[in-house]
Design an enzyme around this catalytic site. Structure first.
Site, PDB file in Angstrom:
ATOM      1  NE  ARG A 172      -4.762  34.501 -20.726  1.00 26.30           N
ATOM      2  CZ  ARG A 172      -4.605  33.219 -21.020  1.00 26.30           C
ATOM      3  NH1 ARG A 172      -3.519  32.829 -21.641  1.00 26.30           N
ATOM      4  NH2 ARG A 172      -5.524  32.332 -20.699  1.00 26.30           N
ATOM      5  CE  LYS A 232      -6.750  19.473 -17.423  1.00 26.09           C
ATOM      6  NZ  LYS A 232      -6.350  20.363 -16.372  1.00 26.09           N
ATOM      7  CG  ASN A 247      -7.257  15.834 -13.425  1.00 25.52           C
ATOM      8  OD1 ASN A 247      -8.330  15.529 -12.902  1.00 25.52           O
ATOM      9  ND2 ASN A 247      -6.770  17.063 -13.376  1.00 25.52           N
ATOM     10  CD  GLU A 249      -2.487  20.896  -9.772  1.00 25.27           C
ATOM     11  OE1 GLU A 249      -3.346  20.267  -9.154  1.00 25.27           O
ATOM     12  OE2 GLU A 249      -2.739  21.878 -10.484  1.00 25.27           O
ATOM     13  CG  HIS A 292      -5.927  24.263  -5.886  1.00 27.95           C
ATOM     14  ND1 HIS A 292      -6.388  25.555  -5.718  1.00 27.95           N
ATOM     15  CD2 HIS A 292      -6.464  23.835  -7.046  1.00 27.95           C
ATOM     16  CE1 HIS A 292      -7.169  25.877  -6.736  1.00 27.95           C
ATOM     17  NE2 HIS A 292      -7.245  24.840  -7.554  1.00 27.95           N
ATOM     18  NE  ARG A 301     -15.004  26.852  -8.042  1.00 24.51           N
ATOM     19  CZ  ARG A 301     -13.856  26.181  -8.144  1.00 24.51           C
ATOM     20  NH1 ARG A 301     -12.804  26.542  -7.414  1.00 24.51           N
ATOM     21  NH2 ARG A 301     -13.760  25.152  -8.946  1.00 24.51           N
ATOM     22  N   GLY A 350      -9.109  28.327 -10.634  1.00 30.77           N
ATOM     23  CA  GLY A 350      -9.452  28.276  -9.207  1.00 30.77           C
ATOM     24  C   GLY A 350      -8.297  28.888  -8.434  1.00 30.77           C
ATOM     25  NE  ARG A 397      -6.526  17.512  -9.278  1.00 29.86           N
ATOM     26  CZ  ARG A 397      -7.659  18.174  -9.481  1.00 29.86           C
ATOM     27  NH1 ARG A 397      -8.480  17.817 -10.441  1.00 29.86           N
ATOM     28  NH2 ARG A 397      -7.976  19.197  -8.713  1.00 29.86           N
ATOM     29  CG  LEU A 410      -3.100  33.839  -7.183  1.00 31.99           C
ATOM     30  CD1 LEU A 410      -2.603  35.278  -7.348  1.00 31.99           C
ATOM     31  CD2 LEU A 410      -4.309  33.805  -6.263  1.00 31.99           C
ATOM     32  N   GLY A 411      -5.017  30.436 -10.230  1.00 34.67           N
ATOM     33  CA  GLY A 411      -5.313  29.950 -11.583  1.00 34.67           C
ATOM     34  C   GLY A 411      -6.768  30.227 -11.870  1.00 34.67           C
TER      35      GLY A 411
END
Ligand code: AMP
Length: 402
Positions: A288, A14, A7, A389, A184, A245, A216, A95, A213-214
């Protein structure tokens, strides 16, 4: 079969090396700050096992080629490695963020595909060049190993024109391909397939809403295994509230800010992408931290959480209406998998549309496992499904290679 998943971003790569025989991750890591004076490499050998070892090093990494060369050394190295030679790598899955309208499936990479990915750069100027650098470097460092492109937009290409076209002059679509693409896609597809498995239904007969929900955030409406709508648009800015965002805002906001704050379009774009969302509302983009602030009585954080969850509820409601019959709502990614408060608030008013949360199952859900959290009388099931992913990219890479 060993698949290397890459990625590649503009200044990072990554990676994961997966053994697809038993779907285990042999090694994973991240090369960061490519092109900066000091780059950072974090490498994990046999992650998430009792043999896990982490290696961290700081070194100058001029470009993607240097970064990837180091990754190859690490995965084959005597002390850090998991294979003895790169020849053990059967394929590389990349990716790629934007496939535009040209790519609706994972694709074996050749010169024409590279040109096709380059042609999408105007749609993803920050992301596709990194992906291309990863491909070109992999081809050079691992000659003869097949490369497969897996596009973040591909799964959403099944949307009908009424879902993907904006109500703007037609010429803007025909000339510039301005439309909803969605992102995504690999995560939504993986989660929807896992949902079918939990329901013991064929994927082609499974309908669900996937809620990613991450950092992004996006959502997809999936009917009989095909995406019929998704919340991100031409760019990943649209839809849900995210870490930094804004998600959906009044489209006249740009003109209003330009007139009243004398801001340039670039400055407004930066505000909406990098200084908005949870961070814009309360100064923090990690959910968090927001819970910690709420515990201290911070009202901005409380409101940011409420705005975030209300938008999730609105989109779930929209998609349940569009799907006209849904098997499940599936929460995934960092917040979706771990945050029972966000799931509870997001589902609080969904009983009227058939999705009833079991608040006890929700609060006690084990981490890292696919589980049902809906009440026994819920018409629509609610699941937590950890996304993966990299595994989906490796799986699609294998499928392309037959
Ligand atoms: P992702 O992009 O899927 O890696 O998700 C990253 C985001 O997930 C972080 O920015 C956090 O906001 C959120 N997150 C991760 N762990 C937790 C947790 N235990 N509780 C709430 N949010 C979390």
């Amino acid at each position: 079969m060993k698949i290397l998943v890459l990625n590649s971003g503009s200044s990072s790569v990554k990676y994961q090396l997966l053994d697809m025989k038993n779907q285990t991750v042999l090694a994973s890591g991240l090369v960061e700050r490519i092109g900066e004076p000091t780059g950072l490499v974090r490498h994990k050998r046999r992650p998430s096992t009792d043999q896990e070892q982490t290696f961290t090093e700081e070194m100058p990494i001029q470009d993607h080629a240097t970064g990837l060369a180091r990754v190859v050394e690490l995965i084959t190295g005597k002390d850090t490695g998991v294979i003895s030679a790169v020849s053990e790598i059967n394929a590389i899955g990349h990716r790629i963020v934007h496939g535009g309208e040209s790519f609706s499936t994972p694709t074996l990479i050749d010169e024409a595909v590279i040109e096709g990915i380059k042609a999408q750069i105007p749609l993803a100027p920050l992301h596709n060049p990194g992906g291309l650098a990863g491909i070109e470097t992999a081809q050079r460092l691992l000659p003869g190993v097949p490369n497969v492109a897996v596009f973040d937009t591909a799964f959403h290409q099944t949307m009908a024109p009424e879902a993907y076209r904006y109500a703007i002059p037609k010429s803007l679509y025909t000339e510039l391909k301005i439309r909803r693409y969605g992102f995504h896609g690999t995560s939504h597809l993986y989660v929807a397939k896992q949902c079918a498995r939990l329901l013991a239904k064929p994927f082609a007969e499974t309908s669900c809403v996937t809620v990613h929900l991450g950092n992004g955030c996006s959502m997809a409406a999936i009917k009989n295994g095909k995406c019929i709508d998704t919340s991100m648009g031409l760019t990943p800015l649209a839809g849900l509230v995210m870490g930094t965002r804004s998600g959906d805002v009044d489209p006249a906001l740009h003109a209003f800010l330009a007139d009243n704050k004398n801001l340039s379009i670039r400055e407004i774009d930066t505000i909406l992408n990098k200084q908005s969302g949870l961070k814009g509302m309360c100064g923090h983009n990690d959910m968090r931290d927001i819970h910690d602030l709420i515990a201290q009585g911070d009202e901005d954080a409380q409101l940011a959480l409420r705005v975030f969850c209300r938008r999730v509820t609105q989109y779930i409601g929209q998609y349940l209406a569009l799907l006209d019959g849904t098997d499940a709502v599936c929460f995934t990614a960092g917040i979706g998998e771990n945050d029972h408060v966000v799931r509870r608030l997001s589902c609080a008013t969904l009983s009227g549309v058939g999705a009833i949360l079991d608040t006890h199952l929700n609060a006690e859900a084990p981490r890292g496992k696919a589980v049902e959290i809906s009440a026994s009388n819920s018409r629509v099931k609610i699941f937590i499904i950890p996304t993966n992913e990299e595994l989906e990219i490796a799986t699609q890479t294998l499928e392309v290679l037959g």
